[in-house]
Motif scaffolding. Structure first.
Motif, PDB file in Angstrom:
ATOM      1  N   CYS A 139      12.652  10.664   2.359  1.00 46.73           N
ATOM      2  CA  CYS A 139      11.869   9.441   2.160  1.00 46.73           C
ATOM      3  C   CYS A 139      10.387   9.719   1.904  1.00 46.73           C
ATOM      4  O   CYS A 139       9.549   8.848   2.104  1.00 46.73           O
ATOM      5  N   THR A 145      17.908  -1.478   8.248  1.00 42.25           N
ATOM      6  CA  THR A 145      16.866  -2.388   8.713  1.00 42.25           C
ATOM      7  C   THR A 145      17.484  -3.490   9.573  1.00 42.25           C
ATOM      8  O   THR A 145      18.563  -3.998   9.277  1.00 42.25           O
ATOM      9  N   PRO A 164       8.774   1.353   7.448  1.00 41.18           N
ATOM     10  CA  PRO A 164       9.174   1.464   6.035  1.00 41.18           C
ATOM     11  C   PRO A 164       8.367   0.630   5.047  1.00 41.18           C
ATOM     12  O   PRO A 164       8.587   0.726   3.853  1.00 41.18           O
ATOM     13  N   ASN A 175      12.890   1.304   2.670  1.00 44.48           N
ATOM     14  CA  ASN A 175      14.135   1.629   3.363  1.00 44.48           C
ATOM     15  C   ASN A 175      15.201   2.240   2.449  1.00 44.48           C
ATOM     16  O   ASN A 175      15.941   3.123   2.884  1.00 44.48           O
ATOM     17  N   CYS A 230      10.290   6.554   6.898  1.00 44.14           N
ATOM     18  CA  CYS A 230      10.892   6.332   8.212  1.00 44.14           C
ATOM     19  C   CYS A 230       9.890   6.407   9.361  1.00 44.14           C
ATOM     20  O   CYS A 230      10.116   5.790  10.403  1.00 44.14           O
ATOM     21  N   SER A 260       9.407  -2.696   1.164  1.00 44.39           N
ATOM     22  CA  SER A 260      10.083  -1.838   2.138  1.00 44.39           C
ATOM     23  C   SER A 260      10.747  -0.684   1.416  1.00 44.39           C
ATOM     24  O   SER A 260      11.564  -0.898   0.512  1.00 44.39           O
ATOM     25  N   PHE A 304      13.766  -0.650  11.966  1.00 47.75           N
ATOM     26  CA  PHE A 304      15.140  -0.313  11.632  1.00 47.75           C
ATOM     27  C   PHE A 304      15.806   0.429  12.777  1.00 47.75           C
ATOM     28  O   PHE A 304      15.166   0.816  13.759  1.00 47.75           O
TER      29      PHE A 304
END
Length: 294
Positions: free
Chosen positions: A231, A48, A247, A218, A243, A216, A33
């Protein structure tokens, strides 16, 4: 400053931009990303990578405006510039980094929902370019919300789904997967990317079908460096940070209910303070895989 070469609206609330960022394009891989900052007053936005062209030096991003900063991004047109465009960040997809001979043996299916279609595309495209076949299930509530039909059909066996039956198979992506399996299709690797609730039910389905699944995380990223604690996610009994450690993770090891509850708490100042108090030293992961295109 990073110039926007193309800007396009893909559906009612999904937008695509092609950014000139040669150093990011030179080294990025599917699954990674970038972080965008429109101007000095804007927030950092982790997105991403949807596509890249190393020769042209471009990165394609697809996003859905939610807050002020993403609406600022929407208002930029071809010829305008972005202040910061940092990357590539995160870890590439295992399909890219694992032993190629082993990857060739996999029977791969992707399940994409909503904007999650964007990060699925570079992975499917990479497989196609390396002679590996795959199936791609793309779902949306209605026909008007489907994106990347032409692009996806060029890199895999595409199965379109709509909740209302306005286009393709009537039903959600997991129902399409069960249909394919019932018809005799075999899969031993699934990548599911989309909203958290969609990935939760995708993993429940693939676990029942015995298909190892990667997701993912994300959607829960905030600052993209591991510093904010936004996250933090439990993968089995391990603390991970989307991150810097992701991800992508093993979807069957993630407690999605806990992750969604935590994401909701993080939206308020009091919630963030409580999470920091409860999680102590594991609240954030420290500075992560910082990079840039400067």
């Amino acid at each position: 400053m990073f110039k926007i070469l193309e800007a396009e609206q893909l559906s009612a609330n999904v937008y695509k931009q092609v950014i000139l960022a040669p150093r990011v394009a030179k080294s990025c891989e599917p699954g990674q990303f970038i972080i965008v900052r429109v101007d000095e007053t804007a927030e950092r936005i982790p997105l991403t990578i949807c596509d890249y062209d190393r020769e042209a030096g471009t990165i394609t991003i697809v996003f859905q405006p939610i807050g002020v900063s993403t609406y600022k991004l929407v208002n930029l047109k071809a010829g305008d510039s972005i202040l910061d465009f940092v990357g590539p960040l995160g870890r590439p997809s295992d399909l890219v980094t694992d032993d190629f001979e082993e990857v060739k043996k996999k029977k791969i299916v992707f399940i994409a929902g909503g904007v999650g279609t964007a990060p699925v595309y570079p992975q499917a495209k990479w497989l196609h370019e390396h002679g590996i076949d795959c199936d791609i299930i793309v779902g949306a509530r209605t026909k008007d919300l489907l994106i990347f039909e032409k692009e996806m059909s060029a890199v895999g066996n595409l199965h379109l789904c709509t909740d209302d039956g306005s286009y393709g198979f009537k039903g959600v992506g997991t129902a399409m997967l069960e249909k394919l399996v019932s018809e005799g299709r075999e899969f031993n690797h699934c990548v599911a990317i989309g909203p958290m609730i969609m990935m939760k039910f995708a993993c429940l389905t693939t676990k029942k079908l015995g298909i190892p699944t990667v997701v993912s995380m994300n959607p829960i990223m905030v600052d993209g460096t591991g510093m904010c604690g936004g996250c933090r996610v439990m993968v089995g009994d391990e603390v991970k940070y989307a991150c810097v450690d992701g991800p992508e993770f093993d979807g069957h090891k993630i407690d999605f209910d806990q992750a969604m509850k935590r994401a909701a708490m993080y939206k308020t100042e009091e919630g963030r303070r409580l999470l920091k108090y409860q999680e102590g030293e594991t609240h954030h992961g420290g500075c992560g895989l910082c990079g840039g295109d400067k």
